[in-house]
Design a protein around this motif. Structure first.
Motif, mmCIF file in Angstrom:
data_model
loop_
_atom_site.group_PDB
_atom_site.id
_atom_site.type_symbol
_atom_site.label_atom_id
_atom_site.label_comp_id
_atom_site.label_asym_id
_atom_site.label_seq_id
_atom_site.Cartn_x
_atom_site.Cartn_y
_atom_site.Cartn_z
ATOM 1 N N MET A 1 0.824 -1.183 0.000
ATOM 2 C CA MET A 1 0.000 0.000 0.000
ATOM 3 C C MET A 1 0.869 1.248 0.000
ATOM 4 O O MET A 1 0.554 2.217 -0.679
ATOM 5 C CB MET A 1 -0.928 -0.022 1.216
ATOM 6 N N LYS A 2 1.970 1.206 0.749
ATOM 7 C CA LYS A 2 2.891 2.346 0.779
ATOM 8 C C LYS A 2 3.466 2.607 -0.609
ATOM 9 O O LYS A 2 3.625 3.752 -1.007
ATOM 10 C CB LYS A 2 4.011 2.106 1.778
ATOM 11 N N ALA A 3 3.766 1.527 -1.325
ATOM 12 C CA ALA A 3 4.325 1.676 -2.672
ATOM 13 C C ALA A 3 3.326 2.362 -3.598
ATOM 14 O O ALA A 3 3.703 3.227 -4.392
ATOM 15 C CB ALA A 3 4.728 0.320 -3.227
ATOM 16 N N ALA A 4 2.063 1.982 -3.494
ATOM 17 C CA ALA A 4 1.038 2.572 -4.356
ATOM 18 C C ALA A 4 0.908 4.072 -4.101
ATOM 19 O O ALA A 4 0.817 4.871 -5.033
ATOM 20 C CB ALA A 4 -0.304 1.883 -4.128
ATOM 21 N N VAL A 5 0.911 4.457 -2.831
ATOM 22 C CA VAL A 5 0.801 5.877 -2.480
ATOM 23 C C VAL A 5 2.053 6.622 -2.935
ATOM 24 O O VAL A 5 1.982 7.734 -3.469
ATOM 25 C CB VAL A 5 0.572 6.058 -0.962
ATOM 26 N N THR A 6 3.205 6.005 -2.749
ATOM 27 C CA THR A 6 4.460 6.645 -3.136
ATOM 28 C C THR A 6 4.531 6.859 -4.642
ATOM 29 O O THR A 6 4.924 7.937 -5.105
ATOM 30 C CB THR A 6 5.664 5.802 -2.662
ATOM 31 N N VAL A 7 4.139 5.850 -5.408
ATOM 32 C CA VAL A 7 4.139 5.990 -6.871
ATOM 33 C C VAL A 7 3.199 7.120 -7.289
ATOM 34 O O VAL A 7 3.555 7.956 -8.121
ATOM 35 C CB VAL A 7 3.741 4.658 -7.556
ATOM 36 N N GLN A 8 2.017 7.159 -6.707
ATOM 37 C CA GLN A 8 1.061 8.205 -7.049
ATOM 38 C C GLN A 8 1.602 9.578 -6.655
ATOM 39 O O GLN A 8 1.476 10.542 -7.399
ATOM 40 C CB GLN A 8 -0.286 7.956 -6.373
ATOM 41 N N PHE A 9 2.234 9.666 -5.494
ATOM 42 C CA PHE A 9 2.809 10.932 -5.030
ATOM 43 C C PHE A 9 3.895 11.407 -5.993
ATOM 44 O O PHE A 9 3.903 12.564 -6.410
ATOM 45 C CB PHE A 9 3.385 10.775 -3.617
ATOM 46 N N VAL A 10 4.814 10.522 -6.353
ATOM 47 C CA VAL A 10 5.932 10.898 -7.223
ATOM 48 C C VAL A 10 5.430 11.297 -8.616
ATOM 49 O O VAL A 10 5.883 12.295 -9.181
ATOM 50 C CB VAL A 10 6.977 9.766 -7.300
ATOM 51 N N ALA A 11 4.491 10.527 -9.159
ATOM 52 C CA ALA A 11 3.944 10.863 -10.476
ATOM 53 C C ALA A 11 3.238 12.214 -10.442
ATOM 54 O O ALA A 11 3.413 13.053 -11.331
ATOM 55 C CB ALA A 11 2.985 9.773 -10.941
ATOM 56 N N SER A 12 2.468 12.467 -9.401
ATOM 57 C CA SER A 12 1.757 13.746 -9.278
ATOM 58 C C SER A 12 2.711 14.893 -8.985
ATOM 59 O O SER A 12 2.491 16.017 -9.433
ATOM 60 C CB SER A 12 0.691 13.651 -8.189
ATOM 61 N N LEU A 13 3.763 14.621 -8.247
ATOM 62 C CA LEU A 13 4.796 15.626 -7.996
ATOM 63 C C LEU A 13 5.392 16.085 -9.323
ATOM 64 O O LEU A 13 5.548 17.283 -9.572
ATOM 65 C CB LEU A 13 5.876 15.046 -7.090
ATOM 66 N N GLY A 14 5.685 15.116 -10.187
ATOM 67 C CA GLY A 14 6.226 15.448 -11.505
ATOM 68 C C GLY A 14 5.267 16.273 -12.338
ATOM 69 O O GLY A 14 5.652 17.259 -12.967
ATOM 70 N N TRP A 15 3.979 15.891 -12.319
ATOM 71 C CA TRP A 15 3.004 16.651 -13.110
ATOM 72 C C TRP A 15 2.738 18.026 -12.519
ATOM 73 O O TRP A 15 2.499 18.983 -13.254
ATOM 74 C CB TRP A 15 1.705 15.878 -13.291
ATOM 75 N N GLY A 16 2.776 18.127 -11.199
ATOM 76 C CA GLY A 16 2.612 19.446 -10.590
ATOM 77 C C GLY A 16 3.723 20.386 -11.017
ATOM 78 O O GLY A 16 3.488 21.534 -11.400
ATOM 79 N N ALA A 17 4.944 19.888 -10.972
ATOM 80 C CA ALA A 17 6.095 20.700 -11.376
ATOM 81 C C ALA A 17 6.053 20.999 -12.873
ATOM 82 O O ALA A 17 6.280 22.142 -13.294
ATOM 83 C CB ALA A 17 7.390 19.979 -11.007
ATOM 84 N N ALA A 18 5.748 19.984 -13.672
ATOM 85 C CA ALA A 18 5.721 20.175 -15.128
ATOM 86 C C ALA A 18 4.612 21.139 -15.539
ATOM 87 O O ALA A 18 4.816 21.988 -16.406
ATOM 88 C CB ALA A 18 5.545 18.834 -15.830
ATOM 89 N N SER A 19 3.456 21.020 -14.915
ATOM 90 C CA SER A 19 2.338 21.906 -15.277
ATOM 91 C C SER A 19 2.651 23.357 -14.940
ATOM 92 O O SER A 19 2.347 24.260 -15.710
ATOM 93 C CB SER A 19 1.061 21.469 -14.561
ATOM 94 N N SER A 20 3.263 23.571 -13.794
ATOM 95 C CA SER A 20 3.625 24.937 -13.403
ATOM 96 C C SER A 20 4.694 25.500 -14.332
ATOM 97 O O SER A 20 4.645 26.656 -14.744
ATOM 98 C CB SER A 20 4.152 24.954 -11.967
ATOM 99 N N PHE A 21 5.659 24.684 -14.664
ATOM 100 C CA PHE A 21 6.784 25.095 -15.494
ATOM 101 C C PHE A 21 6.373 25.271 -16.948
ATOM 102 O O PHE A 21 6.865 26.160 -17.641
ATOM 103 C CB PHE A 21 7.882 24.027 -15.352
ATOM 104 N N LEU A 22 5.475 24.430 -17.426
ATOM 105 C CA LEU A 22 5.147 24.376 -18.839
ATOM 106 C C LEU A 22 4.603 25.695 -19.387
ATOM 107 O O LEU A 22 5.054 26.170 -20.424
ATOM 108 C CB LEU A 22 4.144 23.252 -19.094
ATOM 109 N N GLY A 23 3.646 26.287 -18.693
ATOM 110 C CA GLY A 23 3.082 27.545 -19.158
ATOM 111 C C GLY A 23 4.127 28.644 -19.259
ATOM 112 O O GLY A 23 4.196 29.374 -20.257
ATOM 113 N N VAL A 24 4.947 28.758 -18.241
ATOM 114 C CA VAL A 24 6.008 29.773 -18.240
ATOM 115 C C VAL A 24 7.004 29.479 -19.357
ATOM 116 O O VAL A 24 7.414 30.374 -20.106
ATOM 117 C CB VAL A 24 6.721 29.819 -16.865
ATOM 118 N N TYR A 25 7.408 28.224 -19.492
ATOM 119 C CA TYR A 25 8.392 27.835 -20.502
ATOM 120 C C TYR A 25 7.886 28.125 -21.914
ATOM 121 O O TYR A 25 8.627 28.652 -22.753
ATOM 122 C CB TYR A 25 8.712 26.346 -20.343
#
Length: 158
Positions: A1-25
């Motif tokens: 269960m920890k792995a599932a939450v961690t994978v979701q967290f890391v994937a969403s962390l990447g999309w959060g950063a990419a989405s914020s960066f993408l518009g500016v870029y």
């Protein structure tokens, strides 16, 4: 269960950063300099539409293939392409969409399309894994933890 939450967290962390960066870029002169908010919408929509349209295609594959391999492959491709975005060629195309002027970076558009396909491959398999785990720990528990990982990851990346 920890792995599932961690994978979701890391994937969403990447999309959060990419989405914020993408518009500016895309818009900024320090990035692609397109000055086109429309193109930002087009590339985000391309990713989402391809992901949504292809999930029903990849769903049956998740029932027959190794689910973990599909999740790892899809998320690895998506992450690698997000990481590579700043080094993509900066070729720009100027045109019109629905009567509105738009400047498009074709390499970035193609990259976002491939990311949408990679997501479509991983998401049904990931959800099937959650159902399997949920049968043992409780469906509401695993779905709640999935959303916790998703929300905190996106927020942390933004």
């Amino acid at each position: 269960m920890k792995a599932a939450v961690t994978v979701q967290f890391v994937a969403s962390l990447g999309w959060g950063a990419a989405s914020s960066f993408l518009g500016v870029y895309v818009i900024s002169g320090d990035g692609l300099g397109t000055d086109s908010a429309l193109f930002v919408g087009v590339i985000l929509a391309t990713r989402s539409l391809l992901s949504a349209a292809l999930q029903p295609v990849f769903g049956p594959l998740a029932d027959r293939a190794n689910r973990l391999a599909l999740v790892v492959a899809g998320l690895t491709v998506a992450a690698a392409l997000q990481y590579a975005m700043p080094s993509l060629p900066r070729t720009l195309w100027h045109g019109e969409v629905l009567g509105e002027a738009i400047t498009i970076a074709p390499w970035l558009l193609a990259t976002m399309a491939v990311i949408g396909i990679a997501e479509a491959m991983s998401l049904p398999a990931q959800q099937a894994i959650f159902v399997t785990v949920g049968r043992h720990v409780g469906m509401s528990s695993i779905m709640g933890l999935n959303q916790l990982g998703n929300s905190t990851g996106f927020l942390s990346g933004s």
